[in-house]
Write a protein that holds these residues in place. Structure first.
Motif, PDB file in Angstrom:
ATOM      1  N   TYR A 199      30.404  39.979  52.062  1.00 46.40           N
ATOM      2  CA  TYR A 199      29.530  39.251  52.987  1.00 46.40           C
ATOM      3  C   TYR A 199      28.895  38.047  52.308  1.00 46.40           C
ATOM      4  N   SER A 231      23.892  35.137  57.512  1.00 41.04           N
ATOM      5  CA  SER A 231      23.492  36.406  58.127  1.00 41.04           C
ATOM      6  C   SER A 231      22.794  37.286  57.101  1.00 41.04           C
ATOM      7  N   ARG A 289      21.462  43.844  53.913  1.00 43.56           N
ATOM      8  CA  ARG A 289      21.579  45.185  54.492  1.00 43.56           C
ATOM      9  C   ARG A 289      22.502  46.071  53.642  1.00 43.56           C
ATOM     10  N   ARG A 322      23.695  40.415  56.486  1.00 44.45           N
ATOM     11  CA  ARG A 322      24.557  41.559  56.179  1.00 44.45           C
ATOM     12  C   ARG A 322      24.594  41.866  54.686  1.00 44.45           C
TER      13      ARG A 322
END
Length: 79
Positions: free
Chosen positions: A24, A32, A37, A34
């Motif tokens: 990612y 983003s 996360r 991601r």
């Protein structure tokens, strides 16, 4: 046996999360969340695994040992 399997699965989960964070980070280029996360999941799995190992050690389910579990006795140092 089940404990070793669980620890192995947790390590594989940590590696998968780390790999997905790298993917990612390279492909999203910061557009983003991601990556954050995936790294959060990795940290959570790592902390959970460490806490589980410490709990099992305190409960006596697993017993820590050193590299050489039996002490060497009656050794003389020759100079």
């Amino acid at each position: 046996m089940w404990l070793k399997l669980f620890i192995l699965i947790a390590f594989i989960g940590i590696l998968i999360s780390l790999g997905s964070a790298l993917y990612y980070m390279v492909n999203d280029k910061g557009s983003s969340k991601r990556t954050v996360r995936a790294l959060t999941w990795r940290i959570g799995i790592s902390v959970g695994l460490f806490a589980l190992i410490m709990l099992l050690s305190f409960m006596g389910v697993i017993k820590p040992h050193g590299i050489q579990p039996t002490p060497i006795q009656n050794t003389k140092i020759v100079q």
